[in-house]
Design a protein around this motif. Structure first.
Motif, short mmCIF file in Angstrom:
data_model
loop_
_atom_site.label_atom_id
_atom_site.label_comp_id
_atom_site.label_asym_id
_atom_site.label_seq_id
_atom_site.Cartn_x
_atom_site.Cartn_y
_atom_site.Cartn_z
N SER A 163 0.86 -1.18 0.00
CA SER A 163 0.00 0.00 0.00
C SER A 163 0.90 1.23 0.00
O SER A 163 2.12 1.11 0.09
N PRO A 164 0.32 2.43 -0.09
CA PRO A 164 1.16 3.63 -0.07
C PRO A 164 1.91 3.85 1.25
O PRO A 164 2.80 4.70 1.31
N ARG A 165 1.57 3.13 2.31
CA ARG A 165 2.29 3.28 3.57
C ARG A 165 3.74 2.85 3.37
O ARG A 165 4.00 1.75 2.87
N PRO A 166 4.72 3.67 3.75
CA PRO A 166 6.14 3.36 3.49
C PRO A 166 6.56 2.00 4.04
O PRO A 166 7.30 1.26 3.37
N LEU A 167 6.11 1.64 5.24
CA LEU A 167 6.52 0.36 5.82
C LEU A 167 6.01 -0.81 4.99
O LEU A 167 6.72 -1.80 4.80
N ASP A 168 4.79 -0.71 4.47
CA ASP A 168 4.24 -1.79 3.65
C ASP A 168 5.09 -2.03 2.41
O ASP A 168 5.34 -3.18 2.03
N LEU A 169 5.52 -0.95 1.79
CA LEU A 169 6.35 -1.08 0.58
C LEU A 169 7.73 -1.62 0.94
O LEU A 169 8.29 -2.45 0.20
N GLN A 170 8.28 -1.20 2.06
CA GLN A 170 9.58 -1.72 2.49
C GLN A 170 9.53 -3.22 2.73
O GLN A 170 10.43 -3.96 2.34
N ILE A 171 8.45 -3.66 3.38
CA ILE A 171 8.29 -5.09 3.64
C ILE A 171 8.18 -5.87 2.33
O ILE A 171 8.76 -6.95 2.16
N ALA A 172 7.44 -5.32 1.36
CA ALA A 172 7.30 -5.99 0.06
C ALA A 172 8.66 -6.16 -0.60
O ALA A 172 8.98 -7.24 -1.13
N PHE A 173 9.48 -5.13 -0.58
CA PHE A 173 10.81 -5.23 -1.17
C PHE A 173 11.68 -6.24 -0.42
O PHE A 173 12.46 -6.98 -1.03
N ARG A 174 11.56 -6.26 0.90
CA ARG A 174 12.34 -7.20 1.69
C ARG A 174 11.93 -8.64 1.41
O ARG A 174 12.76 -9.54 1.38
N ILE A 175 10.64 -8.87 1.19
CA ILE A 175 10.17 -10.21 0.83
C ILE A 175 10.79 -10.65 -0.49
O ILE A 175 11.28 -11.78 -0.61
N LEU A 176 10.80 -9.77 -1.47
CA LEU A 176 11.37 -10.09 -2.77
C LEU A 176 12.87 -10.34 -2.65
O LEU A 176 13.41 -11.30 -3.21
N ASP A 177 13.56 -9.50 -1.89
CA ASP A 177 15.00 -9.68 -1.70
C ASP A 177 15.31 -10.97 -0.94
O ASP A 177 16.28 -11.67 -1.25
N GLN A 178 14.47 -11.28 0.05
CA GLN A 178 14.66 -12.52 0.82
C GLN A 178 14.50 -13.74 -0.07
O GLN A 178 15.25 -14.71 0.04
N ALA A 179 13.52 -13.71 -0.97
CA ALA A 179 13.34 -14.84 -1.89
C ALA A 179 14.59 -15.06 -2.72
O ALA A 179 15.02 -16.21 -2.94
N ARG A 180 15.20 -13.98 -3.19
CA ARG A 180 16.43 -14.11 -3.98
C ARG A 180 17.56 -14.66 -3.12
O ARG A 180 18.33 -15.51 -3.56
N GLN A 181 17.66 -14.18 -1.88
CA GLN A 181 18.78 -14.57 -1.01
C GLN A 181 18.74 -16.05 -0.65
O GLN A 181 19.79 -16.68 -0.53
N VAL A 182 17.55 -16.60 -0.45
CA VAL A 182 17.45 -18.01 -0.07
C VAL A 182 17.38 -18.93 -1.29
O VAL A 182 17.24 -20.13 -1.15
N GLY A 183 17.47 -18.36 -2.48
CA GLY A 183 17.48 -19.16 -3.68
C GLY A 183 16.13 -19.65 -4.14
O GLY A 183 16.05 -20.60 -4.92
N ARG A 184 15.07 -19.01 -3.67
CA ARG A 184 13.72 -19.39 -4.13
C ARG A 184 13.56 -18.93 -5.57
O ARG A 184 13.79 -17.75 -5.89
N GLU A 185 13.20 -19.85 -6.43
CA GLU A 185 13.05 -19.50 -7.85
C GLU A 185 11.74 -18.75 -8.06
O GLU A 185 10.66 -19.30 -7.89
N VAL A 186 11.85 -17.48 -8.42
CA VAL A 186 10.69 -16.63 -8.69
C VAL A 186 10.79 -16.18 -10.14
O VAL A 186 11.67 -15.41 -10.50
#
Length: 247
Positions: A163-186
């Motif tokens: 959502s437009p709330r800054p924390l929500d967007l930060q969490i979304a980016f962290r989820i995407l970065d975490q997927a890459r870090q653990v080798g989850r194929e996205v």
């Protein structure tokens, strides 16, 4: 098997968006075999779907696991059946029939203290075997960052919500970065930017075309069921991967 997986911070609309996609598109599109997995302990997707279709949900996998823990851990009273076979049987008992011959699997919560590694590993293998019976799985994850690394299934389409709330967007980016870090194929990422009023922020624009293929904005709506709103429904229609032939 193709997979659609949701992820996002709590309150960003991931369950409502997936429920809308299922009701409007996926459950009426002629997919031969669709498995819907409610992996959120709160079971909101299960509630939305069973209320929409007036269904009685099957017991959750968590409830069945707890009721049969001794059998799963130690093989008590199984006679000639293996624990893996019994775990597969429990998975079958947790399936709720959906319209069109599809199924809903509600994972439920793990409420017992202590490590559940043995039980979870058995059920994980049973779920892998069950997945072979379906062409498409739509998985609603628990809110937060950690769930993105729980399963080994490749993700064909990650619906990332914010959502437009800054924390929500930060969490979304962290989820995407975490997927890459653990080798989850996205393989593909679509951002569902919910409660949008004034366009998307610059930090989201910078990732568009890089690790986020498309941003779909969802309007702010009033009421408990946003999928009845015409503008909200139009946003669902802009998700390109649901177009005919994309599978």
């Amino acid at each position: 098997m193709k997979t659609i997986v949701t992820a996002g911070k709590g309150g960003t609309g991931k369950t409502s968006i997936l429920a809308g996609l299922l009701i409007r598109h996926l459950l009426i599109t002629p997919f031969p075999r669709l498995l819907v997995v409610d992996a959120d302990p709160h079971q909101c997707l299960t509630s939305l779907l069973t209320e929409a279709y007036r269904l009685t949900p099957a017991p959750s996998l968590g409830d069945l696991r707890q009721a049969n823990e001794a059998r799963l851990r130690f093989g008590e009273d199984l006679q000639t059946a293996s624990r893996s076979d019994f775990a597969a049987y429990l998975v079958e008992q947790a399936l709720t029939p959906l319209p069109g011959g599809h199924h809903l699997l509600t994972m439920g919560a793990n409420e017992r203290p202590g490590c559940q590694c043995v039980v979870n590993n058995l059920l994980g293998r049973a779920l892998d075997a069950l997945a072979e019976n379906y062409d498409l799985a739509a998985v609603d994850n628990e809110a937060g960052i950690e769930p993105i690394g729980r399963h080994a299934w490749p993700i064909d389409f990650l619906i990332l919500t914010a959502s437009p709330r800054p924390l929500d967007l930060q969490i979304a980016f962290r989820i995407l970065d975490q997927a890459r870090q653990v080798g989850r194929e996205v393989r593909d990422v679509v951002m569902a930017f919910n409660f949008c009023k004034n366009g998307i922020p610059i930090e989201l624009s910078e990732r568009l075309g890089k690790d986020i293929r498309q941003v779909v904005t969802f309007p702010e709506v009033s009421g408990y069921l946003p999928r009845t709103d015409a503008n909200w429904q139009a946003a669902l229609g802009r998700l390109e991967f649901l177009r005919k032939g994309s599978w």
